[in-house]
Scaffold this motif. Structure first.
Motif, PDB file in Angstrom:
ATOM      1  N   VAL A 156       0.870  -1.176   0.000  1.00 55.77           N
ATOM      2  CA  VAL A 156       0.000   0.000   0.000  1.00 55.77           C
ATOM      3  C   VAL A 156       0.906   1.224   0.000  1.00 55.77           C
ATOM      4  CG1 VAL A 156      -1.775   1.300   1.214  1.00 55.77           C
ATOM      5  CG2 VAL A 156      -1.795  -1.199   1.300  1.00 55.77           C
ATOM      6  N   LYS A 161      -3.837   8.296   1.322  1.00 51.13           N
ATOM      7  CA  LYS A 161      -4.496   8.738   2.555  1.00 51.13           C
ATOM      8  C   LYS A 161      -6.014   8.580   2.515  1.00 51.13           C
ATOM      9  CE  LYS A 161      -0.555  10.120   4.261  1.00 51.13           C
ATOM     10  NZ  LYS A 161       0.107   9.346   5.336  1.00 51.13           N
ATOM     11  N   GLU A 163      -9.483   7.182   2.632  1.00 52.91           N
ATOM     12  CA  GLU A 163      -9.966   5.919   3.184  1.00 52.91           C
ATOM     13  C   GLU A 163     -10.759   5.105   2.175  1.00 52.91           C
ATOM     14  OE1 GLU A 163     -10.296   6.554   7.991  1.00 52.91           O
ATOM     15  OE2 GLU A 163     -12.011   7.195   6.764  1.00 52.91           O
ATOM     16  N   LEU A 166      -8.353   3.411  -0.191  1.00 50.92           N
ATOM     17  CA  LEU A 166      -7.671   2.315   0.490  1.00 50.92           C
ATOM     18  C   LEU A 166      -8.584   1.102   0.659  1.00 50.92           C
ATOM     19  CD1 LEU A 166      -5.670   4.276   3.211  1.00 50.92           C
ATOM     20  CD2 LEU A 166      -4.693   2.845   1.414  1.00 50.92           C
ATOM     21  N   VAL A 167      -9.843   1.350   1.005  1.00 52.64           N
ATOM     22  CA  VAL A 167     -10.792   0.254   1.167  1.00 52.64           C
ATOM     23  C   VAL A 167     -11.017  -0.452  -0.165  1.00 52.64           C
ATOM     24  CG1 VAL A 167     -13.213  -0.309   1.594  1.00 52.64           C
ATOM     25  CG2 VAL A 167     -11.975   1.124   3.209  1.00 52.64           C
ATOM     26  N   SER A 170      -8.394  -2.685  -0.992  1.00 51.18           N
ATOM     27  CA  SER A 170      -8.190  -3.661   0.090  1.00 51.18           C
ATOM     28  C   SER A 170      -6.952  -3.359   0.923  1.00 51.18           C
ATOM     29  CB  SER A 170      -8.119  -5.087  -0.471  1.00 51.18           C
ATOM     30  OG  SER A 170      -9.375  -5.482  -0.973  1.00 51.18           O
ATOM     31  N   GLY A 171      -6.537  -2.099   0.927  1.00 51.89           N
ATOM     32  CA  GLY A 171      -5.421  -1.712   1.772  1.00 51.89           C
ATOM     33  C   GLY A 171      -5.857  -1.359   3.183  1.00 51.89           C
ATOM     34  N   LEU A 172      -7.169  -1.338   3.408  1.00 50.29           N
ATOM     35  CA  LEU A 172      -7.712  -0.995   4.708  1.00 50.29           C
ATOM     36  C   LEU A 172      -8.948  -1.850   4.943  1.00 50.29           C
ATOM     37  CD1 LEU A 172      -7.612   0.979   7.181  1.00 50.29           C
ATOM     38  CD2 LEU A 172      -9.109   2.496   5.860  1.00 50.29           C
ATOM     39  N   ASP A 176     -11.233  -1.646  10.511  1.00 52.31           N
ATOM     40  CA  ASP A 176     -10.250  -0.677  10.991  1.00 52.31           C
ATOM     41  C   ASP A 176     -10.698   0.774  10.806  1.00 52.31           C
ATOM     42  OD1 ASP A 176      -8.552  -2.728  11.747  1.00 52.31           O
ATOM     43  OD2 ASP A 176      -7.545  -2.790   9.800  1.00 52.31           O
ATOM     44  N   LEU A 177     -11.875   0.983  10.239  1.00 50.81           N
ATOM     45  CA  LEU A 177     -12.406   2.333  10.082  1.00 50.81           C
ATOM     46  C   LEU A 177     -13.057   2.795  11.386  1.00 50.81           C
ATOM     47  CD1 LEU A 177     -14.105   1.920   6.585  1.00 50.81           C
ATOM     48  CD2 LEU A 177     -12.163   3.423   7.082  1.00 50.81           C
ATOM     49  N   ARG A 237     -20.009  -1.617   7.225  1.00 49.98           N
ATOM     50  CA  ARG A 237     -18.856  -2.520   7.160  1.00 49.98           C
ATOM     51  C   ARG A 237     -19.166  -3.751   6.303  1.00 49.98           C
ATOM     52  NH1 ARG A 237     -18.071  -0.650  12.723  1.00 49.98           N
ATOM     53  NH2 ARG A 237     -16.070   0.486  12.772  1.00 49.98           N
ATOM     54  N   GLN A 244     -14.794  -6.095  -1.009  1.00 53.80           N
ATOM     55  CA  GLN A 244     -13.448  -6.666  -0.934  1.00 53.80           C
ATOM     56  C   GLN A 244     -13.444  -8.163  -1.221  1.00 53.80           C
ATOM     57  OE1 GLN A 244     -11.708  -5.504   2.851  1.00 53.80           O
ATOM     58  NE2 GLN A 244     -11.241  -3.449   2.116  1.00 53.80           N
TER      59      GLN A 244
END
Length: 262
Positions: A156, A161, A163, A166-167, A170-172, A176-177, A237, A244
């Motif tokens: 990643v 930055k 979100e 990133l989601v 699939s980097g987040l 984790d949010l 979520r 993902q």
């Protein structure tokens, strides 16, 4: 340099060939240019492997193959369903001149790197998980007498930055949010723009207002708090996890990036 990047640099340095795995739903957006520059700086051959092709119409995959193929050798496969995996063997043989050969498999989290290695191996040899970040350290397997394959942690870019971005890469993980609702509202708006019926098809709910759709999905799936209110956070979520894990599907075409297909 971030720990994962140091690890991947070391793996690439020892490899004879690199496979960069990207997501068929957004092949251009899941290419990692920083990673490709690293490979180029070491003069290593690189093949783009568009995975999860079973989620996207074949004509769209052909378009992406032609577009990305202008820049890099490119193939598309559906590793989970073992679709087109013969192409992968052929590509590895074509682009590796020495024997035996060591292949590094790299890319964003959850694009299917471990699944591809299991296909090459011929049996389940590398653990897989839909949760981002499952592979923590390089894992090496011998896929054939002449072929060694190395799985790597998902990369990643440290400068990323946003979100939602990133989601979607699939980097987040959704878990984790701190507050998944605003991110999911943005995601719903984006998904509706790509496919207005996607939530009707996936969850059986209709609408064009992202907040109202989130509420309907929460009710439909039974996400209710002890006080009887809709649990929008858990519903949010769930939607992001479904993206993902490939359960909620929309896709990008070259035209979305103003890339010519001819």
């Amino acid at each position: 340099m971030h720990k994962e990047w140091k690890t991947i640099r070391g793996v690439i340095k020892k490899a004879d060939l690199v496979l960069e795995v990207v997501d068929a739903r957004d092949p251009w957006g899941t290419r990692c240019m920083k990673l490709e520059k690293m490979v180029d700086s070491m003069n290593k051959p690189l093949i783009i492997v568009i995975n999860k092709a079973d989620l996207v119409p074949r004509e769209v995959m052909e378009q992406w193959k032609n577009v990305i193929g202008r820049f890099r050798p490119t193939i598309f496969i559906g590793a989970r369903e073992r679709l087109g995996t013969r192409k992968l063997w052929i590509a590895i043989k074509q682009h590796s001149s020495k024997r035996p050969v060591s292949v590094a498999v790299v890319g964003y989290p959850n694009v299917g790197k471990s699944t591809i290695i299991n296909v090459l191996r011929g049996r389940h040899s590398v653990g897989t998980s839909p949760k981002p970040g499952f592979t923590r350290s390089p894992k090496t397997v011998r896929a054939a007498a002449w072929l060694k394959v190395v799985d790597t942690p998902g990369v990643v870019p440290v400068e990323e930055k946003d979100e939602l971005s990133l989601v979607m890469k699939s980097g987040l993980a959704p878990e984790d949010l701190d507050d998944p609702v605003p991110v999911t509202v943005r995601f719903i708006r984006l998904a509706l723009d790509k496919n207005p019926r996607i939530f009707e098809r996936t969850y059986g709910v209709k609408g064009d207002n992202p907040v109202e759709l989130l509420e309907k999905i929460a009710g439909r799936l039974g996400f209710i708090t002890k006080g009887g209110k809709l649990n929008l956070e858990e519903a949010a979520r769930k939607i992001l996890r479904d993206w993902q894990q490939g359960k909620l599907v929309f896709y990008y075409t070259p035209e979305d990036y103003n890339l010519k297909t001819i």
